[in-house]
Design a protein around this motif. Structure first.
Motif, PDB file in Angstrom:
ATOM      1  N   ARG A  60       0.835  -1.196   0.000  1.00 23.87           N
ATOM      2  CA  ARG A  60       0.000   0.000   0.000  1.00 23.87           C
ATOM      3  C   ARG A  60       0.880   1.260   0.000  1.00 23.87           C
ATOM      4  O   ARG A  60       0.544   2.265  -0.617  1.00 23.87           O
ATOM      5  CB  ARG A  60      -0.932  -0.018   1.206  1.00 23.87           C
ATOM      6  N   HIS A  61       2.001   1.186   0.698  1.00 24.56           N
ATOM      7  CA  HIS A  61       2.915   2.328   0.753  1.00 24.56           C
ATOM      8  C   HIS A  61       3.893   2.349  -0.418  1.00 24.56           C
ATOM      9  O   HIS A  61       4.241   3.417  -0.929  1.00 24.56           O
ATOM     10  CB  HIS A  61       3.707   2.299   2.062  1.00 24.56           C
ATOM     11  N   PHE A  62       4.360   1.168  -0.822  1.00 23.93           N
ATOM     12  CA  PHE A  62       5.391   1.069  -1.857  1.00 23.93           C
ATOM     13  C   PHE A  62       4.950   0.015  -2.872  1.00 23.93           C
ATOM     14  O   PHE A  62       5.090  -1.179  -2.615  1.00 23.93           O
ATOM     15  CB  PHE A  62       6.741   0.696  -1.239  1.00 23.93           C
ATOM     16  N   PRO A  63       4.409   0.432  -4.016  1.00 23.78           N
ATOM     17  CA  PRO A  63       3.808  -0.522  -4.951  1.00 23.78           C
ATOM     18  C   PRO A  63       4.791  -1.501  -5.573  1.00 23.78           C
ATOM     19  O   PRO A  63       4.381  -2.575  -6.018  1.00 23.78           O
ATOM     20  CB  PRO A  63       3.175   0.373  -6.024  1.00 23.78           C
ATOM     21  N   ASP A  64       6.085  -1.159  -5.599  1.00 19.62           N
ATOM     22  CA  ASP A  64       7.054  -2.080  -6.178  1.00 19.62           C
ATOM     23  C   ASP A  64       8.422  -1.842  -5.559  1.00 19.62           C
ATOM     24  O   ASP A  64       8.617  -0.913  -4.765  1.00 19.62           O
ATOM     25  CB  ASP A  64       7.112  -1.946  -7.702  1.00 19.62           C
ATOM     26  N   ARG A  65       9.375  -2.694  -5.910  1.00 18.01           N
ATOM     27  CA  ARG A  65      10.727  -2.616  -5.345  1.00 18.01           C
ATOM     28  C   ARG A  65      11.406  -1.290  -5.674  1.00 18.01           C
ATOM     29  O   ARG A  65      12.089  -0.699  -4.841  1.00 18.01           O
ATOM     30  CB  ARG A  65      11.564  -3.786  -5.865  1.00 18.01           C
ATOM     31  N   ALA A  66      11.221  -0.812  -6.923  1.00 12.08           N
ATOM     32  CA  ALA A  66      11.875   0.434  -7.331  1.00 12.08           C
ATOM     33  C   ALA A  66      11.425   1.598  -6.454  1.00 12.08           C
ATOM     34  O   ALA A  66      12.233   2.460  -6.085  1.00 12.08           O
ATOM     35  CB  ALA A  66      11.580   0.726  -8.805  1.00 12.08           C
ATOM     36  N   ASP A  67      10.133   1.640  -6.124  1.00 10.17           N
ATOM     37  CA  ASP A  67       9.631   2.727  -5.284  1.00 10.17           C
ATOM     38  C   ASP A  67      10.205   2.629  -3.877  1.00 10.17           C
ATOM     39  O   ASP A  67      10.576   3.654  -3.269  1.00 10.17           O
ATOM     40  CB  ASP A  67       8.100   2.672  -5.237  1.00 10.17           C
ATOM     41  N   LEU A  68      10.317   1.426  -3.347  1.00 10.79           N
ATOM     42  CA  LEU A  68      10.892   1.253  -2.015  1.00 10.79           C
ATOM     43  C   LEU A  68      12.364   1.662  -2.017  1.00 10.79           C
ATOM     44  O   LEU A  68      12.825   2.374  -1.103  1.00 10.79           O
ATOM     45  CB  LEU A  68      10.745  -0.201  -1.564  1.00 10.79           C
ATOM     46  N   ILE A  69      13.124   1.232  -3.023  1.00 12.15           N
ATOM     47  CA  ILE A  69      14.541   1.601  -3.101  1.00 12.15           C
ATOM     48  C   ILE A  69      14.693   3.118  -3.216  1.00 12.15           C
ATOM     49  O   ILE A  69      15.586   3.717  -2.602  1.00 12.15           O
ATOM     50  CB  ILE A  69      15.206   0.885  -4.294  1.00 12.15           C
ATOM     51  N   HIS A  70      13.822   3.746  -3.971  1.00 11.28           N
ATOM     52  CA  HIS A  70      13.833   5.210  -4.097  1.00 11.28           C
ATOM     53  C   HIS A  70      13.725   5.865  -2.716  1.00 11.28           C
ATOM     54  O   HIS A  70      14.490   6.783  -2.381  1.00 11.28           O
ATOM     55  CB  HIS A  70      12.675   5.645  -4.988  1.00 11.28           C
ATOM     56  N   HIS A  71      12.797   5.372  -1.901  1.00 12.16           N
ATOM     57  CA  HIS A  71      12.582   5.994  -0.592  1.00 12.16           C
ATOM     58  C   HIS A  71      13.665   5.608   0.419  1.00 12.16           C
ATOM     59  O   HIS A  71      13.972   6.387   1.319  1.00 12.16           O
ATOM     60  CB  HIS A  71      11.179   5.663  -0.079  1.00 12.16           C
ATOM     61  N   VAL A  72      14.251   4.433   0.277  1.00 13.85           N
ATOM     62  CA  VAL A  72      15.410   4.101   1.110  1.00 13.85           C
ATOM     63  C   VAL A  72      16.553   5.062   0.796  1.00 13.85           C
ATOM     64  O   VAL A  72      17.226   5.574   1.709  1.00 13.85           O
ATOM     65  CB  VAL A  72      15.848   2.642   0.882  1.00 13.85           C
ATOM     66  N   THR A  73      16.771   5.332  -0.477  1.00 12.46           N
ATOM     67  CA  THR A  73      17.833   6.254  -0.871  1.00 12.46           C
ATOM     68  C   THR A  73      17.574   7.647  -0.307  1.00 12.46           C
ATOM     69  O   THR A  73      18.482   8.295   0.240  1.00 12.46           O
ATOM     70  CB  THR A  73      17.939   6.323  -2.406  1.00 12.46           C
ATOM     71  N   LEU A  74      16.344   8.123  -0.423  1.00 13.66           N
ATOM     72  CA  LEU A  74      15.991   9.419   0.155  1.00 13.66           C
ATOM     73  C   LEU A  74      16.238   9.436   1.657  1.00 13.66           C
ATOM     74  O   LEU A  74      16.767  10.414   2.201  1.00 13.66           O
ATOM     75  CB  LEU A  74      14.520   9.736  -0.111  1.00 13.66           C
ATOM     76  N   SER A  75      15.850   8.358   2.331  1.00 15.36           N
ATOM     77  CA  SER A  75      16.019   8.281   3.776  1.00 15.36           C
ATOM     78  C   SER A  75      17.485   8.375   4.166  1.00 15.36           C
ATOM     79  O   SER A  75      17.847   9.115   5.085  1.00 15.36           O
ATOM     80  CB  SER A  75      15.413   6.977   4.309  1.00 15.36           C
ATOM     81  N   VAL A  76      18.342   7.639   3.472  1.00 18.56           N
ATOM     82  CA  VAL A  76      19.770   7.663   3.795  1.00 18.56           C
ATOM     83  C   VAL A  76      20.347   9.057   3.569  1.00 18.56           C
ATOM     84  O   VAL A  76      21.109   9.571   4.403  1.00 18.56           O
ATOM     85  CB  VAL A  76      20.522   6.612   2.961  1.00 18.56           C
ATOM     86  N   MET A  77      19.981   9.694   2.476  1.00 20.63           N
ATOM     87  CA  MET A  77      20.496  11.035   2.192  1.00 20.63           C
ATOM     88  C   MET A  77      20.005  12.046   3.212  1.00 20.63           C
ATOM     89  O   MET A  77      20.773  12.885   3.700  1.00 20.63           O
ATOM     90  CB  MET A  77      20.101  11.446   0.772  1.00 20.63           C
ATOM     91  N   ASP A  78      18.718  11.970   3.556  1.00 16.80           N
ATOM     92  CA  ASP A  78      18.157  12.901   4.536  1.00 16.80           C
ATOM     93  C   ASP A  78      18.782  12.700   5.916  1.00 16.80           C
ATOM     94  O   ASP A  78      19.126  13.667   6.613  1.00 16.80           O
ATOM     95  CB  ASP A  78      16.640  12.728   4.634  1.00 16.80           C
ATOM     96  N   ARG A  79      18.921  11.453   6.326  1.00 13.30           N
ATOM     97  CA  ARG A  79      19.482  11.163   7.644  1.00 13.30           C
ATOM     98  C   ARG A  79      20.950  11.584   7.719  1.00 13.30           C
ATOM     99  O   ARG A  79      21.412  12.076   8.750  1.00 13.30           O
ATOM    100  CB  ARG A  79      19.336   9.671   7.953  1.00 13.30           C
ATOM    101  N   THR A  80      21.686  11.403   6.627  1.00 11.21           N
ATOM    102  CA  THR A  80      23.086  11.821   6.614  1.00 11.21           C
ATOM    103  C   THR A  80      23.188  13.343   6.683  1.00 11.21           C
ATOM    104  O   THR A  80      24.042  13.889   7.398  1.00 11.21           O
ATOM    105  CB  THR A  80      23.788  11.284   5.356  1.00 11.21           C
ATOM    106  N   ALA A  81      22.310  14.045   5.960  1.00  9.29           N
ATOM    107  CA  ALA A  81      22.282  15.510   6.046  1.00  9.29           C
ATOM    108  C   ALA A  81      21.910  15.958   7.455  1.00  9.29           C
ATOM    109  O   ALA A  81      22.487  16.920   7.984  1.00  9.29           O
ATOM    110  CB  ALA A  81      21.302  16.077   5.023  1.00  9.29           C
TER     111      ALA A  81
END
Length: 219
Positions: A60-81
């Motif tokens: 429901r939150h992440f329709p496919d693997r690509a969308d989940l990987i996209h948000h993992v990448t955003l999370s890592v960048m945001d958390r590092t910032a």
């Protein structure tokens, strides 16, 4: 994810209920952990199990693997910032702020995640561009303060620092090296000592920016 610039990159997403937002954050955190341990191709059912949610909730939150990987990448960048901004705000000594950030960045497992996620995201997505700019600005602010204090050598740029963090946090072959972080922090400390002014030697080539790294990766 607390700054206005970060919030602005998420304006296209509808506001979630508090419980739904917590589920979303748990899924991203679980995906980040399990991808470090087992790779980007880990079954999404296992991500849901690690997050403590049902498969339907994950999709429901992440329709496919690509969308989940996209948000993992955003999370890592945001958390590092976030870590860079907090270090600069909390430390009175500019070079100590840089040290604090570098050691804290280890916890994001950038070295393990970068090769796993690099082929699974749209690098020109507006959210990723905004997160990248925020991260680059936060790290440059740290380095600029250290440079102005006279403690950071002048021939180093953001790209040099991020390459070093990525390489030094890349896991050793196999994933059963006990207490690996202890060695990582020792080597990071040696690297940081090498960044201090006055420089002991002249570095070959020129300082690397993040744009230099992006252009190199696109070749």
């Amino acid at each position: 994810m607390t700054t206005a610039s970060t919030d602005a990159t998420r304006t296209s997403q509808p506001r979630l209920r508090a419980d739904a937002q917590r589920n979303r954050e748990r899924i991203v955190a679980a995906a980040r952990e399990i991808m470090v341990e087992h790779g980007a191709d880990v079954p999404l059912d296992e991500v849901a199990r690690r997050a403590g949610v049902g498969n339907a909730t994950l999709y429901r939150h992440f329709p496919d693997r690509a969308d989940l990987i996209h948000h993992v990448t955003l999370s890592v960048m945001d958390r590092t910032a976030d870590r860079a901004e907090r270090a600069l705000a909390a430390e009175g000594d500019a070079f100590q702020a840089l040290r604090t950030f570098v050691h804290a960045a280890v916890e994001e497992r950038i070295g393990a995640l970068c090769p796993l996620l690099s082929d699974g995201v749209d690098k020109d997505h507006p959210d990723l561009l905004a997160a990248r700019d925020r991260l680059e600005g936060a790290v440059e602010a740290l380095m600029g303060a250290a440079r102005e204090s006279g403690l950071l050598r002048a021939d180093i740029a953001v790209g040099d620092l991020m390459v070093a963090i990525t390489q030094l946090t890349r896991p050793l072959p196999g994933n059963r090296c006990a207490d690996f972080d202890r060695f990582v922090h020792r080597h990071l400390q040696l690297f940081l000592d090498g960044l201090m002014a006055p420089a002991r030697s002249e570095l070959p080539g020129s300082a690397a920016t993040l744009d230099d790294l992006r252009q190199q990766c696109r070749r």
